[in-house]
Write a protein that holds these residues in place. Structure first.
Motif, PDB file in Angstrom:
ATOM      1  N   VAL A 110       0.843  -1.194   0.000  1.00 22.99           N
ATOM      2  CA  VAL A 110       0.000   0.000   0.000  1.00 22.99           C
ATOM      3  C   VAL A 110       0.882   1.250   0.000  1.00 22.99           C
ATOM      4  O   VAL A 110       1.767   1.385   0.839  1.00 22.99           O
ATOM      5  CB  VAL A 110      -0.918   0.021   1.234  1.00 22.99           C
ATOM      6  N   GLY A 143       9.859  -2.800  10.603  1.00 17.52           N
ATOM      7  CA  GLY A 143       8.470  -3.113  10.281  1.00 17.52           C
ATOM      8  C   GLY A 143       7.789  -2.082   9.414  1.00 17.52           C
ATOM      9  O   GLY A 143       6.576  -1.960   9.421  1.00 17.52           O
ATOM     10  N   LEU A 144       8.545  -1.332   8.619  1.00 21.31           N
ATOM     11  CA  LEU A 144       7.914  -0.309   7.793  1.00 21.31           C
ATOM     12  C   LEU A 144       7.862  -0.686   6.313  1.00 21.31           C
ATOM     13  O   LEU A 144       7.437   0.112   5.487  1.00 21.31           O
ATOM     14  CB  LEU A 144       8.650   1.033   7.957  1.00 21.31           C
ATOM     15  N   GLY A 145       8.322  -1.885   5.970  1.00 18.04           N
ATOM     16  CA  GLY A 145       8.133  -2.338   4.592  1.00 18.04           C
ATOM     17  C   GLY A 145       9.373  -2.382   3.705  1.00 18.04           C
ATOM     18  O   GLY A 145       9.268  -2.577   2.502  1.00 18.04           O
ATOM     19  N   LYS A 146      10.559  -2.270   4.292  1.00 15.98           N
ATOM     20  CA  LYS A 146      11.775  -2.298   3.473  1.00 15.98           C
ATOM     21  C   LYS A 146      11.964  -3.665   2.819  1.00 15.98           C
ATOM     22  O   LYS A 146      12.187  -3.770   1.610  1.00 15.98           O
ATOM     23  CB  LYS A 146      13.009  -1.953   4.320  1.00 15.98           C
ATOM     24  N   THR A 147      11.876  -4.693   3.644  1.00 14.16           N
ATOM     25  CA  THR A 147      12.081  -6.033   3.115  1.00 14.16           C
ATOM     26  C   THR A 147      10.998  -6.372   2.086  1.00 14.16           C
ATOM     27  O   THR A 147      11.276  -6.975   1.046  1.00 14.16           O
ATOM     28  CB  THR A 147      12.093  -7.057   4.268  1.00 14.16           C
ATOM     29  N   HIS A 148       9.783  -5.952   2.380  1.00 12.85           N
ATOM     30  CA  HIS A 148       8.682  -6.170   1.440  1.00 12.85           C
ATOM     31  C   HIS A 148       9.030  -5.597   0.063  1.00 12.85           C
ATOM     32  O   HIS A 148       8.891  -6.265  -0.961  1.00 12.85           O
ATOM     33  CB  HIS A 148       7.417  -5.523   2.017  1.00 12.85           C
ATOM     34  N   LYS A 277      -4.679  -6.075   3.877  1.00 14.49           N
ATOM     35  CA  LYS A 277      -4.303  -7.372   4.466  1.00 14.49           C
ATOM     36  C   LYS A 277      -5.552  -8.211   4.722  1.00 14.49           C
ATOM     37  O   LYS A 277      -5.560  -9.415   4.497  1.00 14.49           O
ATOM     38  CB  LYS A 277      -3.547  -7.182   5.781  1.00 14.49           C
ATOM     39  N   ILE A 301       4.151  -1.443  11.162  1.00 11.58           N
ATOM     40  CA  ILE A 301       3.201  -2.216  10.361  1.00 11.58           C
ATOM     41  C   ILE A 301       3.245  -3.700  10.717  1.00 11.58           C
ATOM     42  O   ILE A 301       2.239  -4.392  10.664  1.00 11.58           O
ATOM     43  CB  ILE A 301       3.468  -2.005   8.865  1.00 11.58           C
ATOM     44  N   ARG A 302       4.394  -4.153  11.131  1.00 11.32           N
ATOM     45  CA  ARG A 302       4.477  -5.567  11.509  1.00 11.32           C
ATOM     46  C   ARG A 302       3.571  -5.833  12.716  1.00 11.32           C
ATOM     47  O   ARG A 302       2.860  -6.819  12.764  1.00 11.32           O
ATOM     48  CB  ARG A 302       5.917  -5.966  11.814  1.00 11.32           C
ATOM     49  N   GLU A 305      -0.060  -5.796  11.702  1.00 12.78           N
ATOM     50  CA  GLU A 305      -0.430  -7.034  11.057  1.00 12.78           C
ATOM     51  C   GLU A 305      -0.597  -8.153  12.088  1.00 12.78           C
ATOM     52  O   GLU A 305      -1.532  -8.947  12.022  1.00 12.78           O
ATOM     53  CB  GLU A 305       0.706  -7.401  10.101  1.00 12.78           C
TER      54      GLU A 305
HETATM   55  P1  ADP Z   1      11.088  -3.924   7.472  1.00 14.44           P
HETATM   56  O1  ADP Z   1      11.918  -4.769   6.556  1.00 14.44           O
HETATM   57  O2  ADP Z   1      11.115  -2.476   7.120  1.00 14.44           O
HETATM   58  O3  ADP Z   1      11.390  -4.159   8.918  1.00 14.44           O
HETATM   59  P2  ADP Z   1       8.938  -5.525   6.428  1.00 14.44           P
HETATM   60  O4  ADP Z   1       9.148  -5.303   4.981  1.00 14.44           O
HETATM   61  O5  ADP Z   1       9.382  -6.824   6.971  1.00 14.44           O
HETATM   62  O6  ADP Z   1       9.570  -4.332   7.282  1.00 14.44           O
HETATM   63  O7  ADP Z   1       7.389  -5.282   6.753  1.00 14.44           O
HETATM   64  C1  ADP Z   1       6.750  -5.757   7.911  1.00 14.44           C
HETATM   65  C2  ADP Z   1       5.359  -6.232   7.556  1.00 14.44           C
HETATM   66  O8  ADP Z   1       4.555  -5.140   7.207  1.00 14.44           O
HETATM   67  C3  ADP Z   1       5.352  -7.162   6.362  1.00 14.44           C
HETATM   68  O9  ADP Z   1       4.442  -8.194   6.581  1.00 14.44           O
HETATM   69  C4  ADP Z   1       4.899  -6.294   5.214  1.00 14.44           C
HETATM   70  O10 ADP Z   1       4.167  -7.031   4.267  1.00 14.44           O
HETATM   71  C5  ADP Z   1       4.023  -5.289   5.910  1.00 14.44           C
HETATM   72  N1  ADP Z   1       4.059  -3.986   5.249  1.00 14.44           N
HETATM   73  C6  ADP Z   1       4.935  -2.985   5.455  1.00 14.44           C
HETATM   74  N2  ADP Z   1       4.645  -1.914   4.687  1.00 14.44           N
HETATM   75  C7  ADP Z   1       3.552  -2.245   3.973  1.00 14.44           C
HETATM   76  C8  ADP Z   1       2.758  -1.554   3.004  1.00 14.44           C
HETATM   77  N3  ADP Z   1       3.038  -0.302   2.628  1.00 14.44           N
HETATM   78  N4  ADP Z   1       1.707  -2.207   2.465  1.00 14.44           N
HETATM   79  C9  ADP Z   1       1.423  -3.455   2.845  1.00 14.44           C
HETATM   80  N5  ADP Z   1       2.114  -4.158   3.760  1.00 14.44           N
HETATM   81  C10 ADP Z   1       3.175  -3.574   4.325  1.00 14.44           C
END
Ligand code: ADP
Ligand code: MG
Length: 434
Positions: A110, A143-148, A277, A301-302, A305
């Protein structure tokens, strides 16, 4: 034995929740002193492991009849077999996906104000790897979506070019593999493995700090890939310059391409993420519950979720409807730390930043746009009003502002609150959140 443990557990573990989870376990076996419990699904297993397993094992030992507990998911073995069979049938394609999580795609991500730039840059890199920005460096809190985003890049590239070699690796794994390769006299294999990829996605690079020889190796890998126009994507929990004990030559390379950050999502984005989600998992969640979660779990965000999953699991296990009231009850221990307790300067800064949809970092920065200045002054005003902290201390918490700045802010906002209904409303809203 299990009856005995349950009886003891209902005494010593938090009432309500423990019962709820433990009710679903069925004791099935006793292997070499270890009690095997059958649990309905992976989620329940995780919840029990993270929340009560330690206590259970302790209780178990106290009975003197068994000294460990193993949780098994009922159909785990069957499913594993199926998966393996599928993998074999499809020519091991899951393997060639470079360890990417299937759910981390661009279309399940998102986009909001907090991550717009990082998302756009990732998409550009995925469309023209090696050309748009190389390296792409994304940083931000957990938990902000970097790995995603990284995985999404990988999938996107592989969807278009199945023959591309995409490798995702955390810097920890990179370091471990490197050390192992030295031990086993296989450095040559290690080198060629990482220097032959088309796209290298390297996560949590901050762990490379302090790791001299691994940095050296990564430096050469980087150079090799970069000169041959292979794409490199790097993620970190902080900007390149702030990574401790990392060589300048690496820092400067990290900055060659594009450095972009991800901030905490604002309320609207959090709601949109929860809706997405819920939709992906086919959960039926009332709007007011989505709202409740988004408001009460602001930062990560983690966690958001996790809370959503927990609500669904609790509803299933207890056969109760998903209402706002039940949700509050089920998430008591998660939410408590966010909304109760005395007001701290930190909490005020977060709430204020949140209200203005800016990051705490911006709030505390030296930037002087009118929005920022107002937010900063309101935060200082609230610190003075709601805490016992001294002017000087408050100043320090705002990146070493002078105590006269705090005093000035307090006077000014006090005045504005009297004269301008809009300001009064803002202050009330933020205060209400605290
Ligand atoms: P980081 O690597 O920054 O610690 P992750 O990529 O592991 O964070 O994200 C943590 C969780 O939040 C994952 O399950 C991911 O799918 C979800 N998430 C984070 N940002 C978003 C987004 N913008 N839209 C949908 N899901 C997200
Ligand atoms: Mg990550």
């Amino acid at each position: 034995l299990w009856e005995e443990i349950l009886a003891e557990a209902s005494q010593s573990l938090p009432a309500g929740t423990a019962d709820l989870w433990l009710k679903t376990c069925i004791p099935t076996d006793l292997v070499e002193g270890s009690l095997v419990l059958d649990v309905p699904n992976v989620f329940v297993k995780e919840q029990i492991s993270s929340r009560f397993l330690k206590d259970l094992v302790r209780i178990c030992r106290e009975t003197g009849k068994s000294d460990d507990i193993e949780l098994r998911v009922g159909s785990e073995t069957k499913k594993d077999e199926q998966k393996r069979a599928q993998k074999a049938a499809s020519g091991g394609s899951a393997e060639s996906r470079g360890g990417l999580n299937q759910g981390y795609l661009f279309n399940s991500f998102v986009v909001g104000k907090s991550n717009r730039l990082a998302h756009a840059a990732s998409l550009a890199v995925a469309e023209t790897p090696g050309e748009a920005y190389n390296p792409l460096f994304i940083w931000g809190g957990v938990g902000l979506g970097k790995t995603h985003l990284m995985h999404a890049i990988g999938h996107y590239v592989l969807d278009r070019n199945p023959n591309h070699k995409v490798t995702y690796v955390s810097s920890e794994k990179f370091i471990n593999e490197f050390i192992q390769s030295i031990k086993n006299n296989k450095t040559q294999e290690f080198k060629s493995k990482y220097r032959s990829v088309d796209i290298l996605l390297i996560d949590d690079i901050q762990f490379l700090g302090n790791k001299g020889s691994s940095q050296e190796e990564f430096f050469h890998t980087f150079n090799q890939l970069h000169t041959s126009k292979k794409q490199i994507v790097i993620c970190s929990d902080r900007p390149p310059k702030d990574i401790q004990s990392i060589e300048d030559r690496l820092v400067s390379r990290f900055e060659w391409g594009l450095v972009t950050d991800i901030q905490s999502p604002d309320l609207e984005t959090r709601i949109a993420i929860l809706q997405k989600k819920a939709q992906l998992r086919r959960y039926d969640i009332p709007d007011e519950v989505i709202n409740f979660l988004a408001v009460n779990i602001p930062s990560n965000i983690r966690e958001l979720e996790g809370a959503l999953n927990r609500v669904v699991a609790c509803a299933e296990l207890s056969s109760e409807p998903i209402t706002e009231e039940n949700t509050g009850e089920w998430l008591k221990d998660v939410i408590r730390k966010d909304i109760r307790g005395p007001v701290s300067v930190d909490a005020i800064q977060h709430a204020t930043a949140e209200f203005f949809s800016m990051s705490v970092d911006d709030l505390l920065s030296a930037k002087r746009t009118s929005d920022l200045a107002l937010a900063r002054q309101i935060a200082m005003f609230l610190c003075r009003k709601l805490t016992e902290v001294s002017l000087q201390q408050i100043g320090l918490s705002f990146r070493k502002k002078d105590h006269t700045t705090v005093l000035h802010a307090h006077r000014k906002i006090s005045q504005m609150v009297k004269e301008q209904p809009r300001i009064r409303q803002i202050v009330d809203t933020i205060e209400g959140k605290l």
